[in-house]
Scaffold this motif. Structure first.
Motif, PDB file in Angstrom:
ATOM      1  N   TYR A  76       1.192  -0.785   0.073  1.00 27.31           N
ATOM      2  CA  TYR A  76       0.051   0.366  -0.500  1.00 27.31           C
ATOM      3  C   TYR A  76       1.052   1.479   0.148  1.00 27.31           C
ATOM      4  O   TYR A  76       1.871   0.935   1.005  1.00 27.31           O
ATOM      5  N   THR A  77       0.634   2.881  -0.886  1.00 26.67           N
ATOM      6  CA  THR A  77       0.592   3.702  -0.719  1.00 26.67           C
ATOM      7  C   THR A  77      -0.310   4.626   0.327  1.00 26.67           C
ATOM      8  O   THR A  77      -0.773   4.419   0.227  1.00 26.67           O
ATOM      9  N   ASN A  78       0.717   5.636   0.595  1.00 20.44           N
ATOM     10  CA  ASN A  78       0.101   6.831   0.899  1.00 20.44           C
ATOM     11  C   ASN A  78      -0.483   6.854   2.034  1.00 20.44           C
ATOM     12  O   ASN A  78      -1.292   7.878   2.065  1.00 20.44           O
ATOM     13  N   TYR A  79      -0.450   6.221   2.712  1.00 22.43           N
ATOM     14  CA  TYR A  79      -1.403   5.526   4.171  1.00 22.43           C
ATOM     15  C   TYR A  79      -0.714   4.704   4.635  1.00 22.43           C
ATOM     16  O   TYR A  79       0.099   4.246   4.903  1.00 22.43           O
ATOM     17  N   SER A  80      -0.479   5.644   5.797  1.00 21.78           N
ATOM     18  CA  SER A  80      -0.261   4.267   7.521  1.00 21.78           C
ATOM     19  C   SER A  80      -1.695   3.733   8.552  1.00 21.78           C
ATOM     20  O   SER A  80      -2.497   4.381   9.008  1.00 21.78           O
ATOM     21  N   PRO A  81      -2.381   2.981   7.239  1.00 23.78           N
ATOM     22  CA  PRO A  81      -3.342   2.156   8.222  1.00 23.78           C
ATOM     23  C   PRO A  81      -2.827   1.364   9.387  1.00 23.78           C
ATOM     24  O   PRO A  81      -2.042   1.322  10.024  1.00 23.78           O
ATOM     25  N   ALA A  82      -3.734   1.918  10.818  1.00 25.75           N
ATOM     26  CA  ALA A  82      -3.568   1.216  12.156  1.00 25.75           C
ATOM     27  C   ALA A  82      -4.068  -0.179  11.873  1.00 25.75           C
ATOM     28  O   ALA A  82      -3.464  -0.860  12.756  1.00 25.75           O
ATOM     29  N   TYR A  83      -4.545  -0.679  10.534  1.00 29.02           N
ATOM     30  CA  TYR A  83      -4.737  -2.397  11.444  1.00 29.02           C
ATOM     31  C   TYR A  83      -5.486  -2.568   9.272  1.00 29.02           C
ATOM     32  O   TYR A  83      -5.450  -1.449   8.869  1.00 29.02           O
ATOM     33  N   LEU A  84      -4.765  -4.236   8.599  1.00 28.21           N
ATOM     34  CA  LEU A  84      -5.068  -4.279   7.555  1.00 28.21           C
ATOM     35  C   LEU A  84      -5.594  -5.528   7.528  1.00 28.21           C
ATOM     36  O   LEU A  84      -5.385  -6.731   8.898  1.00 28.21           O
ATOM     37  N   GLN A  85      -6.585  -6.109   6.917  1.00 25.78           N
ATOM     38  CA  GLN A  85      -7.241  -7.199   7.135  1.00 25.78           C
ATOM     39  C   GLN A  85      -7.017  -8.271   5.735  1.00 25.78           C
ATOM     40  O   GLN A  85      -6.649  -7.360   4.986  1.00 25.78           O
ATOM     41  N   TRP A  86      -7.183  -9.208   5.509  1.00 24.72           N
ATOM     42  CA  TRP A  86      -7.077 -10.090   4.694  1.00 24.72           C
ATOM     43  C   TRP A  86      -8.888 -11.246   4.805  1.00 24.72           C
ATOM     44  O   TRP A  86      -9.391 -12.052   5.996  1.00 24.72           O
ATOM     45  N   TYR A  87      -9.347 -11.120   3.584  1.00 26.53           N
ATOM     46  CA  TYR A  87     -10.447 -11.676   3.162  1.00 26.53           C
ATOM     47  C   TYR A  87     -10.157 -13.519   2.113  1.00 26.53           C
ATOM     48  O   TYR A  87      -9.075 -13.114   1.404  1.00 26.53           O
ATOM     49  N   ARG A  88     -10.992 -13.605   2.304  1.00 29.72           N
ATOM     50  CA  ARG A  88     -11.386 -14.686   0.860  1.00 29.72           C
ATOM     51  C   ARG A  88     -12.879 -14.762   0.525  1.00 29.72           C
ATOM     52  O   ARG A  88     -13.616 -14.320   1.050  1.00 29.72           O
ATOM     53  N   GLN A  89     -12.540 -15.196  -0.963  1.00 27.46           N
ATOM     54  CA  GLN A  89     -14.003 -14.949  -1.641  1.00 27.46           C
ATOM     55  C   GLN A  89     -14.006 -16.175  -1.745  1.00 27.46           C
ATOM     56  O   GLN A  89     -13.540 -16.418  -3.737  1.00 27.46           O
ATOM     57  N   ASP A  90     -14.930 -16.882  -2.454  1.00 27.19           N
ATOM     58  CA  ASP A  90     -14.918 -17.887  -3.225  1.00 27.19           C
ATOM     59  C   ASP A  90     -16.170 -17.655  -4.342  1.00 27.19           C
ATOM     60  O   ASP A  90     -16.761 -16.391  -4.254  1.00 27.19           O
ATOM     61  N   PRO A  91     -15.919 -18.088  -5.644  1.00 29.87           N
ATOM     62  CA  PRO A  91     -17.000 -17.613  -6.912  1.00 29.87           C
ATOM     63  C   PRO A  91     -18.574 -17.256  -6.360  1.00 29.87           C
ATOM     64  O   PRO A  91     -19.377 -18.146  -5.904  1.00 29.87           O
ATOM     65  N   GLY A  92     -19.259 -16.409  -6.457  1.00 33.71           N
ATOM     66  CA  GLY A  92     -20.516 -15.842  -6.420  1.00 33.71           C
ATOM     67  C   GLY A  92     -21.246 -15.973  -4.584  1.00 33.71           C
ATOM     68  O   GLY A  92     -21.641 -15.775  -4.677  1.00 33.71           O
ATOM     69  N   ARG A  93     -19.660 -15.874  -3.878  1.00 39.99           N
ATOM     70  CA  ARG A  93     -20.190 -15.139  -2.381  1.00 39.99           C
ATOM     71  C   ARG A  93     -19.464 -14.309  -2.131  1.00 39.99           C
ATOM     72  O   ARG A  93     -18.600 -13.379  -2.843  1.00 39.99           O
ATOM     73  N   GLY A  94     -19.786 -13.737  -1.168  1.00 48.34           N
ATOM     74  CA  GLY A  94     -19.274 -12.593  -0.179  1.00 48.34           C
ATOM     75  C   GLY A  94     -17.584 -12.798   0.309  1.00 48.34           C
ATOM     76  O   GLY A  94     -17.831 -14.085   0.235  1.00 48.34           O
TER      77      GLY A  94
END
Lengths: 115, 114
Positions: free
Chosen positions: B25-43
Protein backbone atom coordinates in the motif's frame (compact mmCIF):
# COMPACT_ATOMS: atom_id res chain seq x y z
CA UNK A 1 -29.75 -17.19 10.43
CA UNK A 2 -28.25 -15.06 7.68
CA UNK A 3 -26.16 -12.25 9.16
CA UNK A 4 -26.28 -9.92 6.15
CA UNK A 5 -28.94 -10.59 3.57
CA UNK A 6 -29.54 -8.88 0.26
CA UNK A 7 -32.43 -9.15 -2.14
CA UNK A 8 -32.70 -9.91 -4.94
CA UNK A 9 -29.76 -12.20 -5.68
CA UNK A 10 -30.15 -11.66 -9.42
CA UNK A 11 -31.59 -8.67 -11.22
CA UNK A 12 -31.90 -8.33 -14.98
CA UNK A 13 -33.37 -5.10 -16.28
CA UNK A 14 -33.40 -2.82 -19.27
CA UNK A 15 -31.46 0.38 -19.69
CA UNK A 16 -33.25 3.40 -18.34
CA UNK A 17 -35.18 1.52 -15.67
CA UNK A 18 -35.08 2.28 -11.95
CA UNK A 19 -34.36 -0.54 -9.52
CA UNK A 20 -33.68 -1.11 -5.84
CA UNK A 21 -31.58 -3.59 -3.91
CA UNK A 22 -32.38 -4.22 -0.27
CA UNK A 23 -30.00 -5.12 2.52
CA UNK A 24 -30.60 -6.11 6.12
CA UNK A 25 -28.20 -7.12 8.87
CA UNK A 26 -29.13 -8.81 12.13
CA UNK A 27 -25.74 -8.42 13.77
CA UNK A 28 -26.47 -5.20 15.62
CA UNK A 29 -23.73 -3.40 13.69
CA UNK A 30 -23.72 0.37 13.43
CA UNK A 31 -21.97 0.71 10.07
CA UNK A 32 -23.19 -0.56 6.72
CA UNK A 33 -21.64 -0.38 3.28
CA UNK A 34 -22.34 -0.84 -0.39
CA UNK A 35 -19.57 -2.18 -2.62
CA UNK A 36 -19.51 -2.71 -6.37
CA UNK A 37 -17.53 -5.58 -7.85
CA UNK A 38 -16.91 -5.20 -11.55
CA UNK A 39 -16.13 -7.80 -14.17
CA UNK A 40 -12.46 -7.66 -13.22
CA UNK A 41 -13.44 -8.57 -9.65
CA UNK A 42 -12.33 -5.26 -8.16
CA UNK A 43 -14.33 -4.57 -5.01
CA UNK A 44 -14.87 -0.85 -4.79
CA UNK A 45 -16.54 0.96 -1.92
CA UNK A 46 -19.52 3.09 -2.92
CA UNK A 47 -21.17 4.22 0.30
CA UNK A 48 -20.72 3.87 4.01
CA UNK A 49 -23.39 4.64 6.59
CA UNK A 50 -22.84 4.92 10.32
CA UNK A 51 -25.92 5.02 12.54
CA UNK A 52 -28.06 5.94 9.53
CA UNK A 53 -25.77 8.82 8.60
CA UNK A 54 -23.93 8.91 5.29
CA UNK A 55 -20.17 8.79 5.91
CA UNK A 56 -18.68 8.00 2.52
CA UNK A 57 -19.83 8.68 -0.99
CA UNK A 58 -17.03 7.61 -3.24
CA UNK A 59 -17.62 9.60 -6.43
CA UNK A 60 -20.64 7.53 -7.26
CA UNK A 61 -23.05 8.99 -9.88
CA UNK A 62 -26.03 10.61 -8.25
CA UNK A 63 -28.24 8.08 -10.03
CA UNK A 64 -27.27 5.88 -7.08
CA UNK A 65 -29.05 6.81 -3.89
CA UNK A 66 -28.64 4.84 -0.68
CA UNK A 67 -31.31 4.96 1.96
CA UNK A 68 -31.02 3.81 5.54
CA UNK A 69 -34.41 3.68 7.27
CA UNK A 70 -32.77 2.29 10.40
CA UNK A 71 -29.43 0.90 11.55
CA UNK A 72 -30.26 -2.60 10.36
CA UNK A 73 -31.15 -1.67 6.79
CA UNK A 74 -29.33 0.00 3.93
CA UNK A 75 -31.05 -0.05 0.57
CA UNK A 76 -29.63 1.03 -2.76
CA UNK A 77 -31.80 2.68 -5.36
CA UNK A 78 -30.51 3.16 -8.88
CA UNK A 79 -32.19 5.48 -11.38
CA UNK A 80 -31.88 5.42 -15.15
CA UNK A 81 -29.80 2.27 -15.27
CA UNK A 82 -26.92 2.13 -17.75
CA UNK A 83 -25.05 -0.78 -19.28
CA UNK A 84 -21.98 0.11 -17.21
CA UNK A 85 -23.94 -0.44 -14.02
CA UNK A 86 -23.83 -4.17 -14.64
CA UNK A 87 -21.84 -5.67 -11.78
CA UNK A 88 -22.23 -7.54 -8.53
CA UNK A 89 -23.27 -5.29 -5.66
CA UNK A 90 -22.37 -6.32 -2.12
CA UNK A 91 -23.79 -5.03 1.09
CA UNK A 92 -21.65 -5.32 4.21
CA UNK A 93 -21.76 -4.30 7.84
CA UNK A 94 -19.31 -3.90 10.68
CA UNK A 95 -19.13 -2.62 14.21
CA UNK A 96 -17.19 0.61 14.63
CA UNK A 97 -16.39 2.72 17.63
CA UNK A 98 -13.59 4.09 19.75
CA UNK A 99 -10.90 1.48 20.08
CA UNK A 100 -12.94 -1.01 18.06
CA UNK A 101 -11.27 -2.89 15.27
CA UNK A 102 -13.70 -5.19 13.56
CA UNK A 103 -14.13 -7.13 10.39
CA UNK A 104 -16.83 -6.60 7.80
CA UNK A 105 -19.55 -9.15 7.15
CA UNK A 106 -20.77 -9.36 3.57
CA UNK A 107 -24.02 -10.38 1.99
CA UNK A 108 -24.12 -12.89 -0.83
CA UNK A 109 -24.24 -10.18 -3.48
CA UNK A 110 -26.74 -9.02 -6.09
CA UNK A 111 -25.78 -9.65 -9.68
CA UNK A 112 -27.22 -6.78 -11.69
CA UNK A 113 -27.35 -7.15 -15.45
CA UNK A 114 -28.48 -4.21 -17.54
CA UNK A 115 -29.51 -5.08 -21.09
CA UNK B 1 -4.50 9.01 -3.37
CA UNK B 2 -4.33 5.81 -1.39
CA UNK B 3 -3.38 2.72 -3.28
CA UNK B 4 -3.54 -0.95 -2.38
CA UNK B 5 -1.74 -3.40 -4.65
CA UNK B 6 -1.84 -7.14 -4.63
CA UNK B 7 0.88 -7.76 -7.11
CA UNK B 8 -0.18 -11.18 -8.32
CA UNK B 9 -3.47 -11.56 -10.08
CA UNK B 10 -3.10 -15.32 -10.01
CA UNK B 11 -0.96 -17.80 -8.15
CA UNK B 12 -0.84 -21.52 -8.91
CA UNK B 13 0.86 -23.90 -6.50
CA UNK B 14 0.97 -27.58 -5.80
CA UNK B 15 -0.84 -29.10 -2.87
CA UNK B 16 1.26 -29.23 0.25
CA UNK B 17 3.34 -26.18 -0.64
CA UNK B 18 3.16 -22.81 1.08
CA UNK B 19 1.30 -20.08 -0.75
CA UNK B 20 2.55 -16.54 -0.17
CA UNK B 21 0.44 -13.59 -1.24
CA UNK B 22 1.57 -9.97 -1.12
CA UNK B 23 -0.27 -6.76 -0.35
CA UNK B 24 1.45 -3.39 -0.72
CA UNK B 25 0.00 0.00 0.00
CA UNK B 26 1.07 3.59 -0.53
CA UNK B 27 0.23 7.05 0.75
CA UNK B 28 -1.31 5.87 3.96
CA UNK B 29 -0.45 4.44 7.36
CA UNK B 30 -3.28 2.16 8.38
CA UNK B 31 -3.78 1.17 11.96
CA UNK B 32 -4.61 -2.36 10.86
CA UNK B 33 -4.93 -4.57 7.83
CA UNK B 34 -7.35 -7.38 7.07
CA UNK B 35 -7.39 -10.40 4.80
CA UNK B 36 -10.51 -11.90 3.27
CA UNK B 37 -11.32 -14.94 1.18
CA UNK B 38 -13.82 -14.84 -1.67
CA UNK B 39 -15.21 -17.88 -3.41
CA UNK B 40 -16.98 -17.62 -6.81
CA UNK B 41 -20.51 -16.31 -6.45
CA UNK B 42 -20.08 -15.47 -2.77
CA UNK B 43 -19.28 -12.43 -0.69
CA UNK B 44 -15.85 -11.99 0.91
CA UNK B 45 -15.32 -13.73 4.22
CA UNK B 46 -13.02 -12.37 6.89
CA UNK B 47 -9.91 -14.41 7.72
CA UNK B 48 -7.41 -12.42 9.76
CA UNK B 49 -6.73 -8.95 11.09
CA UNK B 50 -3.33 -7.61 12.06
CA UNK B 51 -2.63 -4.33 13.84
CA UNK B 52 0.21 -1.95 13.07
CA UNK B 53 2.03 -2.87 16.28
CA UNK B 54 1.89 -6.59 15.50
CA UNK B 55 4.55 -8.16 13.33
CA UNK B 56 2.82 -11.47 12.81
CA UNK B 57 -0.52 -13.17 13.37
CA UNK B 58 -1.39 -16.84 13.02
CA UNK B 59 -4.58 -18.82 12.73
CA UNK B 60 -4.29 -22.53 12.04
CA UNK B 61 -2.48 -22.83 8.68
CA UNK B 62 -2.68 -19.10 8.01
CA UNK B 63 -0.04 -16.53 8.86
CA UNK B 64 -0.03 -12.81 8.22
CA UNK B 65 2.86 -10.41 8.60
CA UNK B 66 2.69 -6.63 8.60
CA UNK B 67 5.71 -4.45 7.87
CA UNK B 68 4.74 -0.80 8.28
CA UNK B 69 8.18 0.35 7.12
CA UNK B 70 7.90 -1.49 3.83
CA UNK B 71 4.14 -0.81 3.74
CA UNK B 72 3.57 -4.45 3.03
CA UNK B 73 1.66 -7.44 4.33
CA UNK B 74 2.37 -11.04 3.45
CA UNK B 75 -0.28 -13.73 3.72
CA UNK B 76 0.88 -17.33 3.97
CA UNK B 77 -1.07 -20.57 3.70
CA UNK B 78 1.03 -23.52 4.78
CA UNK B 79 0.38 -27.10 3.70
CA UNK B 80 -1.99 -25.76 1.06
CA UNK B 81 -4.95 -27.84 -0.08
CA UNK B 82 -7.16 -27.69 -3.18
CA UNK B 83 -9.92 -26.41 -0.89
CA UNK B 84 -7.80 -23.29 -0.33
CA UNK B 85 -8.37 -22.31 -3.96
CA UNK B 86 -10.13 -18.95 -3.91
CA UNK B 87 -9.48 -15.24 -4.35
CA UNK B 88 -7.77 -13.59 -1.40
CA UNK B 89 -8.26 -9.90 -0.75
CA UNK B 90 -6.39 -7.56 1.53
CA UNK B 91 -8.23 -4.60 2.98
CA UNK B 92 -7.21 -1.44 4.77
CA UNK B 93 -9.25 0.92 6.84
CA UNK B 94 -8.44 4.32 5.36
CA UNK B 95 -10.64 6.42 7.61
CA UNK B 96 -8.05 7.31 10.20
CA UNK B 97 -10.92 7.42 12.62
CA UNK B 98 -13.34 5.07 14.26
CA UNK B 99 -15.64 5.03 11.28
CA UNK B 100 -15.50 2.30 8.71
CA UNK B 101 -13.77 3.13 5.46
CA UNK B 102 -12.63 -0.27 4.29
CA UNK B 103 -10.79 -0.35 0.97
CA UNK B 104 -9.84 -3.54 -0.83
CA UNK B 105 -7.04 -4.59 -3.12
CA UNK B 106 -7.85 -6.29 -6.41
CA UNK B 107 -7.22 -9.72 -4.98
CA UNK B 108 -5.03 -12.68 -5.86
CA UNK B 109 -6.68 -15.77 -7.29
CA UNK B 110 -5.03 -18.80 -5.74
CA UNK B 111 -5.28 -22.22 -7.36
CA UNK B 112 -3.92 -25.23 -5.49
CA UNK B 113 -3.60 -28.27 -7.70
CA UNK B 114 -3.31 -31.84 -6.44
Amino acid sequence: DTAVSQTPKYLVTQMGNDKSIKCEQNLGHDTMYWYKQDSKKFLKIMFSYNNKELIINETVPNRFSPKSPDKAHLNLHINSLELGDSAVYFCASSHTGTGVVAEAFFGQGTRLTVV
Amino acid sequence: SQKIEQNSEALNIQEGKTATLTCNYTNYSPAYLQWYRQDPGRGPVFLLLIRENEKEKRKERLKVTFDTTLKQSLFHITASQPADSATYLCALDMSGSTLGRLYFGRGTQLTVWP
